[in-house]
Design an enzyme around this catalytic site. Structure first.
Site, PDB file in Angstrom:
ATOM      1  N   LYS A  96      22.107 -24.093  20.553  1.00 55.23           N
ATOM      2  CA  LYS A  96      20.800 -23.482  20.733  1.00 55.23           C
ATOM      3  C   LYS A  96      21.021 -22.198  21.884  1.00 55.23           C
ATOM      4  O   LYS A  96      21.908 -22.194  22.761  1.00 55.23           O
ATOM      5  CB  LYS A  96      19.999 -24.458  22.012  1.00 55.23           C
ATOM      6  CG  LYS A  96      18.595 -23.931  22.462  1.00 55.23           C
ATOM      7  CD  LYS A  96      17.911 -25.004  23.189  1.00 55.23           C
ATOM      8  CE  LYS A  96      17.992 -25.110  24.855  1.00 55.23           C
ATOM      9  NZ  LYS A  96      17.343 -23.865  25.448  1.00 55.23           N
ATOM     10  N   ASP A 144      15.946 -20.703  21.196  1.00 55.50           N
ATOM     11  CA  ASP A 144      14.603 -21.548  21.947  1.00 55.50           C
ATOM     12  C   ASP A 144      14.409 -20.054  22.938  1.00 55.50           C
ATOM     13  O   ASP A 144      14.493 -20.109  24.132  1.00 55.50           O
ATOM     14  CB  ASP A 144      15.391 -22.411  22.989  1.00 55.50           C
ATOM     15  CG  ASP A 144      14.383 -23.048  23.718  1.00 55.50           C
ATOM     16  OD1 ASP A 144      13.162 -23.154  23.662  1.00 55.50           O
ATOM     17  OD2 ASP A 144      14.952 -23.645  24.622  1.00 55.50           O
ATOM     18  N   LYS A 147      10.794 -19.397  23.477  1.00 57.02           N
ATOM     19  CA  LYS A 147       9.797 -20.029  24.193  1.00 57.02           C
ATOM     20  C   LYS A 147       8.386 -18.967  24.260  1.00 57.02           C
ATOM     21  O   LYS A 147       8.103 -18.560  25.345  1.00 57.02           O
ATOM     22  CB  LYS A 147       9.950 -20.614  25.483  1.00 57.02           C
ATOM     23  CG  LYS A 147      10.797 -21.828  25.627  1.00 57.02           C
ATOM     24  CD  LYS A 147      10.875 -22.410  27.111  1.00 57.02           C
ATOM     25  CE  LYS A 147      11.884 -23.577  27.129  1.00 57.02           C
ATOM     26  NZ  LYS A 147      13.275 -23.074  26.965  1.00 57.02           N
ATOM     27  N   ASP A 155       2.428 -15.904  24.115  1.00 55.00           N
ATOM     28  CA  ASP A 155       1.676 -14.188  24.108  1.00 55.00           C
ATOM     29  C   ASP A 155       0.556 -14.249  23.138  1.00 55.00           C
ATOM     30  O   ASP A 155      -0.047 -15.377  22.663  1.00 55.00           O
ATOM     31  CB  ASP A 155       2.604 -13.159  23.715  1.00 55.00           C
ATOM     32  CG  ASP A 155       2.362 -11.965  24.509  1.00 55.00           C
ATOM     33  OD1 ASP A 155       1.198 -11.442  24.596  1.00 55.00           O
ATOM     34  OD2 ASP A 155       3.316 -11.234  25.053  1.00 55.00           O
ATOM     35  N   THR A 200      10.073 -30.069  30.513  1.00 46.56           N
ATOM     36  CA  THR A 200      10.679 -31.578  30.931  1.00 46.56           C
ATOM     37  C   THR A 200      10.849 -31.506  32.420  1.00 46.56           C
ATOM     38  O   THR A 200      11.229 -32.388  33.088  1.00 46.56           O
ATOM     39  CB  THR A 200      11.853 -31.849  30.337  1.00 46.56           C
ATOM     40  OG1 THR A 200      12.877 -30.757  30.033  1.00 46.56           O
ATOM     41  CG2 THR A 200      11.635 -32.115  28.814  1.00 46.56           C
ATOM     42  N   ARG A 222      23.864 -29.306  30.212  1.00 50.61           N
ATOM     43  CA  ARG A 222      24.952 -29.527  31.502  1.00 50.61           C
ATOM     44  C   ARG A 222      25.710 -30.637  31.521  1.00 50.61           C
ATOM     45  O   ARG A 222      26.970 -30.441  31.843  1.00 50.61           O
ATOM     46  CB  ARG A 222      24.282 -29.186  32.962  1.00 50.61           C
ATOM     47  CG  ARG A 222      23.875 -27.885  33.028  1.00 50.61           C
ATOM     48  CD  ARG A 222      22.771 -27.537  34.098  1.00 50.61           C
ATOM     49  NE  ARG A 222      21.242 -28.149  33.521  1.00 50.61           N
ATOM     50  CZ  ARG A 222      20.280 -28.000  34.234  1.00 50.61           C
ATOM     51  NH1 ARG A 222      20.368 -27.477  35.623  1.00 50.61           N
ATOM     52  NH2 ARG A 222      19.237 -28.475  33.989  1.00 50.61           N
TER      53      ARG A 222
HETATM   54  O1  LIG Z   1      10.822 -28.572  28.182  1.00 51.48           O
HETATM   55  C1  LIG Z   1      11.876 -28.191  27.852  1.00 51.48           C
HETATM   56  C2  LIG Z   1      12.275 -27.098  26.942  1.00 51.48           C
HETATM   57  C3  LIG Z   1      13.460 -26.691  26.917  1.00 51.48           C
HETATM   58  N1  LIG Z   1      14.581 -26.829  27.694  1.00 51.48           N
HETATM   59  C4  LIG Z   1      15.810 -26.295  27.598  1.00 51.48           C
HETATM   60  O2  LIG Z   1      16.821 -27.372  27.065  1.00 51.48           O
HETATM   61  C5  LIG Z   1      18.097 -27.130  27.793  1.00 51.48           C
HETATM   62  C6  LIG Z   1      18.262 -28.442  28.625  1.00 51.48           C
HETATM   63  O3  LIG Z   1      19.553 -28.140  29.131  1.00 51.48           O
HETATM   64  P1  LIG Z   1      20.163 -29.178  30.207  1.00 51.48           P
HETATM   65  O4  LIG Z   1      21.321 -28.407  30.779  1.00 51.48           O
HETATM   66  O5  LIG Z   1      20.333 -30.468  29.645  1.00 51.48           O
HETATM   67  O6  LIG Z   1      19.057 -29.485  31.451  1.00 51.48           O
HETATM   68  C7  LIG Z   1      17.780 -25.970  28.660  1.00 51.48           C
HETATM   69  O7  LIG Z   1      18.349 -24.940  27.656  1.00 51.48           O
HETATM   70  C8  LIG Z   1      16.399 -25.706  28.737  1.00 51.48           C
HETATM   71  O8  LIG Z   1      15.896 -24.551  28.667  1.00 51.48           O
HETATM   72  C9  LIG Z   1      14.175 -28.007  28.559  1.00 51.48           C
HETATM   73  O9  LIG Z   1      15.044 -28.339  29.520  1.00 51.48           O
HETATM   74  N2  LIG Z   1      13.061 -28.435  28.523  1.00 51.48           N
END
Ligand SMILES: O=c1ccn([C@@H]2O[C@H](COP(=O)(O)O)[C@@H](O)[C@H]2O)c(=O)[nH]1
Length: 239
Positions: free
Chosen positions: A34, A61, A63, A66, A125, A217
């Site tokens: 991603k 990603d 997002k 607009d 999330t 992470r």
């Molecule tokens: O609702 C959302 C949409 C995108 N993300 C993205 O996913 C990863 C999650 O990374 P972690 O390190 O596992 O937390 C990150 O790139 C976010 O921009 C999201 O977390 N929630």
């Protein structure tokens, strides 16, 4: 049996191309990467051909959020990079979602790529019920809100949604098997939650109906990313 290589997308949430390439090299089993805001804003598009040259799949990603004309222009341009997945916020509304989808497919076709999948962010999330009610002043329950955003995306012709794994089962039931569910907010039991609010473990997320898990992470910030990846793969092979 579920294989991490087939179902886990790893974010390249770093600010430099060298760091990104280092992660890609350390984790040869990862097939789907991603590219998000941090890397894209820091380094531009150069990581995209690097990933394509290594036969990796790309989730861009960015997002988008607009007006219809603007998201359509951005999606047309994104379609020309040969990405597999692209995100837009469902809250752009029906007209913008429809314009974005049409432009993305046209942009890809102009350069001979297959149509990328456009998926809608339902509710980030990192949000919990309190944030939704008190900060955004949305007067409906969080699971219902996420569901309504997914339904809007589906009605607008999008291919799927980004949702918390906690909402995946309900979205799957209402939106059907063909609707792609991509779930960040996934945390193995041994990992820190950090800024994610609505989490499930990898096995819970798959059992809830997620097509893809986005796990960053717990893998990329680990002292030994390969070991973390292997632990997640072990967990999934038992699902
Ligand atoms: O609702 C959302 C949409 C995108 N993300 C993205 O996913 C990863 C999650 O990374 P972690 O390190 O596992 O937390 C990150 O790139 C976010 O921009 C999201 O977390 N929630």
């Amino acid at each position: 049996m579920v294989l991490a290589a087939e179902r886990v997308i790893v974010p390249l949430d770093v600010s430099g191309e060298e760091d990104a390439i280092d992660l890609i090299s350390q984790l040869p089993d990862v097939q789907f990467w991603k590219v998000g805001l941090e890397l894209f804003v820091s380094t531009g598009t150069t990581i995209l051909p690097t990933l394509k040259n290594r036969q990796k799949r790309i989730f861009l990603d960015l997002k988008f959020h607009d007006i219809p004309n603007t998201v359509a222009g951005a999606c047309r341009a994104a379609g020309k990079y040969g990405v597999d997945l692209l995100t837009i916020h469902a809250t752009c509304g029906r007209k913008a979602l429809q314009a974005a989808k049409t432009a993305l497919v046209e942009g890809a076709a102009e350069v001979g790529y297959p149509p990328p999948k456009l998926i809608a962010i339902t509710l980030l999330t990192s949000f919990n019920s309190r944030d939704l009610a008190f900060d955004l002043k949305v007067p409906i329950e969080l699971p219902e809100y996420a569901l309504q955003m997914a339904v809007l995306a589906k009605e607008s012709g999008l291919d799927g949604a980004v949702c918390s794994p906690q909402e995946a089962a309900q979205l799957r039931q209402v939106c059907g098997d063909e609707f792609l569910l991509v779930c960040p907010g996934v945390r193995p039991k041994w990992a820190e939650t950090g800024d994610q609010s609505r989490t499930f473990t990898p096995s819970q997320a798959i059992q809830a109906g997620a097509d893809y898990l986005v796990i960053g992470r717990p893998i990329t910030a680990a002292t030994n990313p390969q070991e973390s990846w292997a632990k997640i793969n072990d967990e999934l092979t038992n699902v």
